[in-house]
Scaffold this active site. Structure first.
Site, mmCIF file in Angstrom:
data_model
loop_
_atom_site.group_PDB
_atom_site.id
_atom_site.type_symbol
_atom_site.label_atom_id
_atom_site.label_comp_id
_atom_site.label_asym_id
_atom_site.label_seq_id
_atom_site.Cartn_x
_atom_site.Cartn_y
_atom_site.Cartn_z
ATOM 1 N N LYS A 85 0.802 -1.324 -0.061
ATOM 2 C CA LYS A 85 -0.027 -0.120 0.010
ATOM 3 C C LYS A 85 0.779 1.361 0.068
ATOM 4 O O LYS A 85 0.408 2.068 -0.510
ATOM 5 C CB LYS A 85 -0.874 0.155 1.300
ATOM 6 N N GLU A 107 -10.130 6.981 2.774
ATOM 7 C CA GLU A 107 -10.915 6.139 3.196
ATOM 8 C C GLU A 107 -9.930 4.864 3.729
ATOM 9 O O GLU A 107 -8.811 4.655 3.125
ATOM 10 C CB GLU A 107 -11.785 5.340 2.124
ATOM 11 N N SER A 374 1.829 -9.695 -0.944
ATOM 12 C CA SER A 374 1.349 -8.150 -0.846
ATOM 13 C C SER A 374 1.586 -7.648 0.603
ATOM 14 O O SER A 374 1.818 -6.422 0.673
ATOM 15 C CB SER A 374 -0.175 -7.873 -1.346
HETATM 16 C C1 PLP Z 1 -5.319 -3.937 1.302
HETATM 17 C C2 PLP Z 1 -4.515 -4.711 0.859
HETATM 18 C C3 PLP Z 1 -4.921 -5.821 -0.114
HETATM 19 C C4 PLP Z 1 -5.913 -5.750 -1.095
HETATM 20 O O1 PLP Z 1 -5.984 -4.519 -1.767
HETATM 21 P P1 PLP Z 1 -5.691 -4.653 -3.288
HETATM 22 O O2 PLP Z 1 -6.098 -3.163 -3.771
HETATM 23 O O3 PLP Z 1 -6.482 -5.650 -3.992
HETATM 24 O O4 PLP Z 1 -4.329 -4.869 -3.663
HETATM 25 C C5 PLP Z 1 -4.099 -6.978 -0.233
HETATM 26 N N1 PLP Z 1 -3.160 -7.342 0.564
HETATM 27 C C6 PLP Z 1 -2.635 -6.544 1.389
HETATM 28 C C7 PLP Z 1 -1.601 -7.025 2.354
HETATM 29 C C8 PLP Z 1 -3.299 -5.439 1.786
HETATM 30 O O5 PLP Z 1 -2.909 -4.786 2.936
#
Ligand code: PLP
Length: 394
Positions: A85, A107, A374
């Site tokens: 993020k 948000e 992610s």
């Molecule tokens: C917020 C989040 C997501 C989901 O958001 P995307 O916009 O689909 O990437 C995925 N993995 C993590 C670790 C997050 O914090």
């Protein structure tokens, strides 16, 4: 394709009052995306503050255990603040600063995007206010504390179901009310044009690095790139520089929750229909009357009732594939990666790991899978323990 459209998806379905803010944003972004000074400053932030490039790690133990394709993990979990993020947030906050704005608003659902935004605001000396569903402020008290610690103000949103979708609507209203000094840092590849493009561009550093790192390590492109999909920003980032490389299979992993045949799901491609919401045309989970349906996933970052318009288009054209992964499968992958590699993944990312566990054993040993990891899973330990019937202190 016409401006801001991905096939039939995307567009700018917004109120008149928001139009001025959107036009100002579009003009500023068109200027700064080609500005070498802006790009230089952003890449320094990525390097010195986030810790980029993130590693492309060969998961040797996972590979051997599964006995098929070679698996690499793109370690976005190692970024400062613990997920992908921060890439988008640093990009947009820098843009806000260049535009002369002094206040950023955002948000947040579980609070991950809110914390990242509050972090960037602290770093760049901006005022920061975060809108969060009241329901979520209670479930995610620790993230509310972190945002306040970082100097941000958190507004609990009580309209609708008091969750993420209502927080987005409220932030858009706040933006329309006060555009002079305020910039809206949107958290995923969604909303009205130009947000889906801006967020994708800032996240595309992920696939740019994967490509480079893969060529260095293997001297070829991967066969499959896997990423979880909430709104779709980490997946768009991981896919983007491979879209033209048609030999690379792109697979998005959606949160099926308790299953796509139950009402407790957030799998938009598997269960949703074409609609218009939050300023964009795309696929959304809807009830029989076309109202946005309440969605559910064990992973708070994936329970958004829609998907970014570029994903909807990649799906329509067949360039990417989208698969549903249940809570149970994600939790198993969360536990599996933890003991096999010593890496605790975010529950969101565990959805992508779960799909790798399904497909890798049936693939040839000379094939390569990249999983976009992610985020890190410290934040999810309490809910996984609870899911398994254990009671641990927070
Ligand atoms: C917020 C989040 C997501 C989901 O958001 P995307 O916009 O689909 O990437 C995925 N993995 C993590 C670790 C997050 O914090």
């Amino acid at each position: 394709m016409s401006k801001g459209r991905f096939g039939v998806h995307g567009g700018q379905y917004i109120t008149e009052t928001l139009m001025n803010a959107i036009i100002e944003l579009e003009e500023a972004y068109n200027h700064y995306k080609n500005d070498t000074q802006f790009q230089k400053e952003l890449s320094e932030l990525f390097q010195n503050y986030t810790g980029r490039p993130s590693r492309l790690y060969y998961a040797e133990h996972l590979t051997k255990k599964l006995g098929g394709a070679k698996i690499y993990l793109k370690r976005e979990d190692l970024n400062h603040t613990g997920s992908h993020k921060i890439n988008n947030v640093l990009g947009q906050t820098l843009l806000a600063k260049k535009m002369g704005k002094t206040r950023i608003i955002a948000e947040t659902g579980a609070g991950q995007h809110g914390v990242a935004t509050a972090t960037a605001a602290a770093l760049m000396g901006m005022e920061c206010e975060v809108f969060m569903g009241k329901e979520d402020t209670e479930r995610q008290a620790l993230n509310v504390y972190k945002m306040r610690l970082l100097g941000a103000k958190v507004h609990p949103v009580t309209s609708g179901t008091a969750t993420l979708k209502d927080a987005v609507s409220e932030t858009m209203r706040e933006w329309a009310n006060r555009i002079d000094d305020t910039y809206y840092v949107l958290g995923s590849v969604m909303g009205p044009h130009p947000f889906p493009t801006i967020v994708r561009d800032f996240q595309s550093v992920i696939s740019k690095e994967i490509k480079q790192q893969m060529l260095e390590k293997e001297n070829r492109l991967p066969d499959v790139v896997l990423a979880c999909v909430g709104g779709g920003s980490n997946a768009m980032g991981a896919f983007y520089h491979f879209i033209e490389d048609t030999s690379v299979k792109l697979i998005g992993c959606e949160a099926a929750g308790k299953g796509v045949h139950t009402a407790e799901t957030a799998a938009t491609i598997a269960t949703g229909r074409l609609g218009i919401f939050h300023g964009m045309k795309s696929y959304f989970c809807q009830d029989n009357y076309g109202q946005i349906a309440p969605v559910y996933s064990i992973s708070a970052g994936l329970d958004y009732p829609g998907i970014g318009p570029e994903h909807a288009w990649l799906y329509d054209t067949g360039r990417a594939e989208y698969v549903p992964i249940t809570d149970e499968e994600a939790v198993e992958a969360f536990e599996y990666l933890s003991c096999v590699e010593g890496i605790i993944p975010a529950l969101e990312s565990a959805h992508a790991v779960a799909h790798a566990m399904k497909i890798a054993p049936n693939m040839d040993k000379n094939k390569i899978i990249v999983i976009n990891l992610s985020g890190r899973g410290d934040k999810d330990c309490v809910s996984v323990a609870k899911y398994r019937g254990e009671n641990i202190n927070e």
